[in-house]
Every structure is written in C-alpha cells, then in structure tokens.
Design an enzyme around this catalytic site. Structure first.
Site, mmCIF file in Angstrom:
data_model
loop_
_atom_site.group_PDB
_atom_site.id
_atom_site.type_symbol
_atom_site.label_atom_id
_atom_site.label_comp_id
_atom_site.label_asym_id
_atom_site.label_seq_id
_atom_site.Cartn_x
_atom_site.Cartn_y
_atom_site.Cartn_z
ATOM 1 N N GLY A 98 -32.627 -122.348 -20.754
ATOM 2 C CA GLY A 98 -33.774 -122.314 -19.870
ATOM 3 C C GLY A 98 -34.962 -123.009 -20.507
ATOM 4 O O GLY A 98 -35.088 -123.045 -21.730
ATOM 5 N N SER A 99 -35.839 -123.580 -19.673
ATOM 6 C CA SER A 99 -37.078 -124.149 -20.199
ATOM 7 C C SER A 99 -38.052 -123.008 -20.502
ATOM 8 O O SER A 99 -37.840 -121.872 -20.109
ATOM 9 C CB SER A 99 -37.689 -125.112 -19.175
ATOM 10 O OG SER A 99 -36.850 -126.237 -19.028
ATOM 11 N N GLY A 100 -39.125 -123.353 -21.222
ATOM 12 C CA GLY A 100 -40.109 -122.336 -21.575
ATOM 13 C C GLY A 100 -40.060 -121.945 -23.039
ATOM 14 O O GLY A 100 -40.834 -121.092 -23.475
ATOM 15 N N HIS A 101 -39.125 -122.561 -23.790
ATOM 16 C CA HIS A 101 -38.990 -122.250 -25.218
ATOM 17 C C HIS A 101 -39.328 -123.445 -26.091
ATOM 18 O O HIS A 101 -38.943 -123.499 -27.256
ATOM 19 C CB HIS A 101 -37.564 -121.800 -25.534
ATOM 20 C CG HIS A 101 -37.068 -120.688 -24.675
ATOM 21 N ND1 HIS A 101 -37.711 -119.469 -24.612
ATOM 22 C CD2 HIS A 101 -36.014 -120.592 -23.830
ATOM 23 C CE1 HIS A 101 -37.064 -118.685 -23.765
ATOM 24 N NE2 HIS A 101 -36.035 -119.349 -23.274
ATOM 25 N N LYS A 148 -26.959 -120.275 -26.804
ATOM 26 C CA LYS A 148 -27.586 -118.986 -27.105
ATOM 27 C C LYS A 148 -26.887 -117.909 -26.273
ATOM 28 O O LYS A 148 -26.560 -118.130 -25.111
ATOM 29 C CB LYS A 148 -29.089 -119.023 -26.767
ATOM 30 C CG LYS A 148 -29.829 -120.114 -27.543
ATOM 31 C CD LYS A 148 -31.341 -119.949 -27.510
ATOM 32 C CE LYS A 148 -31.997 -120.088 -26.154
ATOM 33 N NZ LYS A 148 -31.692 -121.371 -25.466
ATOM 34 N N ASP A 151 -26.273 -118.600 -19.813
ATOM 35 C CA ASP A 151 -25.922 -119.743 -20.652
ATOM 36 C C ASP A 151 -24.430 -119.750 -20.965
ATOM 37 O O ASP A 151 -23.770 -120.786 -20.905
ATOM 38 C CB ASP A 151 -26.732 -119.704 -21.960
ATOM 39 C CG ASP A 151 -28.211 -119.944 -21.713
ATOM 40 O OD1 ASP A 151 -28.591 -121.095 -21.510
ATOM 41 O OD2 ASP A 151 -28.973 -118.958 -21.693
ATOM 42 N N HIS A 198 -37.465 -114.034 -23.596
ATOM 43 C CA HIS A 198 -37.856 -114.124 -22.187
ATOM 44 C C HIS A 198 -38.727 -112.938 -21.815
ATOM 45 O O HIS A 198 -38.868 -112.610 -20.648
ATOM 46 C CB HIS A 198 -36.632 -114.160 -21.277
ATOM 47 C CG HIS A 198 -35.615 -115.158 -21.700
ATOM 48 N ND1 HIS A 198 -34.593 -114.845 -22.552
ATOM 49 C CD2 HIS A 198 -35.496 -116.471 -21.413
ATOM 50 C CE1 HIS A 198 -33.874 -115.937 -22.766
ATOM 51 N NE2 HIS A 198 -34.403 -116.930 -22.103
#
Lengths: 201, 328
Positions: B51-54, B102, B107, B216
C-alpha cells in the site's frame, strides 16, 4: 426456487451491488476504521464501479461468463484482501456455473457455495473468525428459501460478528479489542445478498 | 492535506517521482516503478510493493543495490496482481525474481496470485515474507506478525546480494536470514489520516500513546499516558530483545512514522543506544530517519537486525535509490 436466471439477471445483480456499495461506502469505511485501516468503502466502491463498466461494455454473456469477468475485474482493481477474496468468490462461482445460458436458483446456490469454499481456502479462515464468511455462509444457505431470506440471513450474519473475536485479517491484530465492532467484510458481503434480492424483485 | 483530490493522490505522487527521478521508469498508468537499466543482465531481480503511505518504502528504494521494481497500491491497500506481473516481466533477466512481501493478508494474497501468473509466463519467482513486528502475537488466531521496519533491511541486503550476481536461491536465503534475525516495535504519539477518510483513522487522545502500533495505525499492545523518549526506548527494546535475544552485533533502524522531527528521532536514537549499551548488545550500524512511514502519524519504531559478517558487508555495499544512498 424454479425461477430461471440469465446473464442479464447477473448484470442487474452486480449493478445493484455497485449501487448499494456506493450508498454504504462511508459506513463500510467507518466500520473499517474501528478495526481495520479505513479503506474498505473506497476499495469496494472502486472495484464494483469497474465491474459495472466491464459487464456493461461486454456483449451480454452467460451467467457464468458474467461472474468470471466480474471476478477478474475485482482482482485487477481492488487490491487489499478484499480484491482477491471477492474476486475469487465470483470467479469460482462463475466457473462452477459453466456455460449454461440460464441457471436455476438452486444451481446459483451450488455455485456460490463453491465460491465461498474457495474464499475459505484462500483466506484460511472459517465461520466464526469475524470475516466475510460470517455473512456469506448463512446467506448462501438461506438461498434455499428465497432471495429475501438470503438477504436477511446475511444481514443477520454480519450483525452477529459484533461480539466475535477477530482471528483473521487486520482486525485480528486487535485481539480482544475487536469485540464489540461489526466486521466490515461481513457487512459488504451482506450487501451482495441485499443486491441479489433487489435484482430479483 | 497537501493534495488535489483523494482519488489521485497515488498517481500525483508517481508523476512527481517521475519528474524528480529520471533514473527511474515510472509507469503512472499501471502503477509500476522500475530502475531504468532493467532488466540487468545476469542479475536476480528484486520486486516489492504494498500500500502507498509508507514512503520512501517501496518506490524510494528502487535502484542499483536495492529493488529493481516496486508496485505501489492505493493508500494502505496492497497492489493488485497485474502490477506485479507487469513489473516482473520488466525486470526479469532470466535469473528469476524475488518478491519481498510484508505479511499482511492483502499483500500475501495479491502477491501469491501474481507469483502464479508470472510463473505461467515463464518467470521464476521466489517469495520472502517479512514479519518482524513483535507487538502482534504470532499464533494461529491472528494473521501473524506484521511486516514493518525489517523490510528495509531485507531489501537492502538481498538487493546487494543480487547486485553481486548471487543466484536466486542464495538471495532468497539471505533475505530469509534477515527476516529471521530482525524484530521491530512501534509507538504512535498521534493517529494518521488517510486522504480517503480526510481525518484520523483511529482515536488517540492528546497525551496518550499507543505502544506496539502498526504501520497502518493498527492498535498495539496497550495505550498509556505520555512517556519520555527514554521510557519509550526501554519499553520498545524490552519487547524486541525479549522476543529475540541477540547473539550477534545488530543493525539498528530508528524509524520515524512521518510526523516526528529528526531532532526527536536522533534523541530517541541516543536512548536506544543507551539501553543497548546497558544490555551489552553490540551495535554494528545505526540508521536514523523516516523510511517506513505511516502518512502523518507521529511516532517511531525501532528495528534490530542481527548481522553476521556477510550481512554487514552487504549492508555496507553501495546503494543508489531515492530514499537510501551511500557508497561509491
């Protein structure tokens, strides 16, 4: 139980599902922010909008073909756990229906049962784990009675997840703290059955 | 939030990445980031995503010495199999592709589907699951430990091994060795806000912190009143060291969650070193910064990775990516 369903019915079902997901997106996200990561509404919305686009632009096919196309689209669009799980549910059900141009409700039930079994295997989960399955399993079983009964049973199944302890997916990280919240996956699964009843009306 | 509309956040960031990094091929439409010289002849390829945001994870770690490709999903949502299949085809030199995944249900499922599809197309795929977060009890009653800071160690060390020309089995074995020897613990001082929700994804009252938070914003072990940097370091390292008492010198990652200033992170790093000194744990290397972030969350995590001489050599090897860069 004798009603005969064609590809057009499945398209109406998926379109109704997209409408319900759109309407309930905020609620799904709200539920997901309590025990997940606050993206379930947006993901389902994106996925089902793409499904409607796909089934609308394709020439009308058999119920099986429509479900397979919809499942593939979900897998390619949604991401997260719900993409592969919902995608597998529809794709497997579609495969099980084969190439029959029309199917009975009983055949649809058998197909969805096969789909639910695949979801169970892919996610490694069982009813009672506070997942989609807690709405899918009672929903599919109640199809033997009627579409309305299935919608009711799935909705009740989703509500029944409130006191459960999550054992799979992101909510499982909460342990005891997952208790007291309705599972977002079970909630969106119930929408699928509500849409089925809507399409049949 | 510094955005246009929530729907285009990931695409906008990728366009910016393309503008800033001509050494990368950024396919905005298909959400794939690939090093420009891929496929590198004779080299095993490393592919990751999530996911994006990391950020800078994972796209910021694409380049010589680390990843060959990254597949960014929507914010906090795993990418879809199509992305990984496309990326694998773009980077495979014929020596195989290692997927670094991860451990989150989404995922795992999407990468598993992608591995099957890529293998159908003749790409040899191996997968390593990163699961370093000790805040989650690893049992059959959970989805297992989450993958967090150790991902950076895996991508750097396995990336260096691949760059040296090691075969897929060896690169995979080294990646597994890093996973087996790494543990993390995170702490949130504030919740993070996703663009889609437009507000905090969980409630964390002022003056409270979440011990064992996930990347998250998943809740951790417990919530407590504010603690000092020194107290946080003690609690975090207690959890990490209890789970895996080190037998070797450690690589230390002091990681920021996104909204915590480097000034505070370095102060925290000092406390981490103090605790490790007291416990007589030798520190081989320390990296401080925002590497595996959680949007605008305030907080930090600490990851320890036990490193033998080979891992240390691979860690020190040159790397040229947007997010991590040293050596020649």
């Amino acid at each position: 139980m004798d009603a005969v369903l064609d590809g057009g019915f499945v398209v109406r079902w998926l379109t109704a599902a997209a409408g319900l997901v759109e309407r309930e997106a905020e609620r799904l996200t709200e539920l997901d922010s309590a025990i997940g990561d606050a993206d379930h509404g947006a993901n389902m919305q994106r996925g089902f909008a793409a499904v409607v686009k796909t089934v609308d632009t394709r020439p009308p096919g058999t119920p099986g073909a429509v479900l397979i196309a919809a499942g593939r689209q979900l897998i390619s669009t949604v991401g997260g756990a719900s993409g592969p799980l919902y995608g597998t549910l529809l794709r497997r059900a579609g495969k099980s229906l084969g190439e029959a141009p029309q199917v009975t409700v009983g055949e649809l039930q058998t197909a969805l049962r096969a789909g639910v079994k695949s979801v169970q295997e892919l996610g490694g989960s069982a009813p009672g784990d506070k997942t989609m399955l807690d709405a899918l399993v009672p929903g599919v079983e109640a199809l033997a009675t009627s579409f309305e009964a299935a919608a009711g049973a799935a909705e009740q199944g989703a509500r029944d997840t409130v006191p459960m302890l999550a054992r799979k997916g992101r909510a499982s990280y909460l342990g005891e703290r997952s208790i007291g919240h309705q599972d977002p996956g079970a909630t969106s699964s119930a929408l699928l059955f509500a849409a089925l009843a809507e399409a049949a009306r | 939030m510094l955005i246009n509309v929530p729907e285009t956040v990931v695409a906008d960031a990728l366009r910016g990445m393309a503008a800033a990094h001509p050494e990368l091929v950024v396919d905005v439409e298909n959400r794939v980031v690939v090093r420009r010289d891929a496929p590198v002849a004779g080299k095993v390829a490393l592919l990751s995503g999530g996911g994006s945001g990391h950020e800078p994870l994972h796209g910021g770690f694409v380049g010589p010495g680390m990843l060959d490709a990254a597949c960014p999903g929507e914010v906090f949502t795993s990418p879809v199999p199509d992305q990984m299949v496309r990326a694998a085809a773009a980077v495979d030199s014929g020596r195989g592709v290692l997927f670094v995944v991860k451990n989150y249900t989404g995922d795992v499922l999407n990468f598993r589907m992608a591995a099957e599809l890529a293998e159908d197309e003749g790409v040899q795929v191996a997968t390593v699951l990163v699961d370093d977060d000790v805040a989650v009890t690893d049992s059959t009653f959970t989805a297992g430990r989450r993958g967090t800071g150790a991902t950076l160690f895996v991508e750097k060390i396995a990336g260096a091994a691949a760059e040296e020309g090691m075969p897929l089995e060896r690169v995979e074995a080294l990646a597994r060795q890093v996973v087996a020897g790494s543990r993390s613990f995170g702490v949130a001082l504030s919740a993070c806000s996703t663009p889609a929700k437009g507000g905090p994804t969980f409630e964390l009252p002022d003056g409270q912190l979440e011990l064992g938070v996930g990347i998250h914003g998943e809740p951790g072990r417990e919530r407590r009143g504010m603690m000092t940097s020194r107290e946080i370091a003690e609690v975090a390292l207690e959890a990490v060291l209890e789970d895996l008492p080190p037998r070797l010198p450690v690589l230390v990652l002091v990681n920021g969650a996104g909204a915590t200033p480097l000034l505070e992170l370095y102060g925290f790093a000092a406390e981490v070193h103090r605790v490790l000194d007291e416990r007589r744990v030798p520190v081989a290397r320390t990296l401080v910064g925002n590497y595996v972030t959680s949007l605008d969350m305030a907080g930090c995590s600490v990851t320890l990775c036990q490193a033998d001489e080979e891992l240390l050599r691979l860690w020190d090897a040159p790397v040229q990516t947007a997010g991590l860069r040293w050596g020649r």
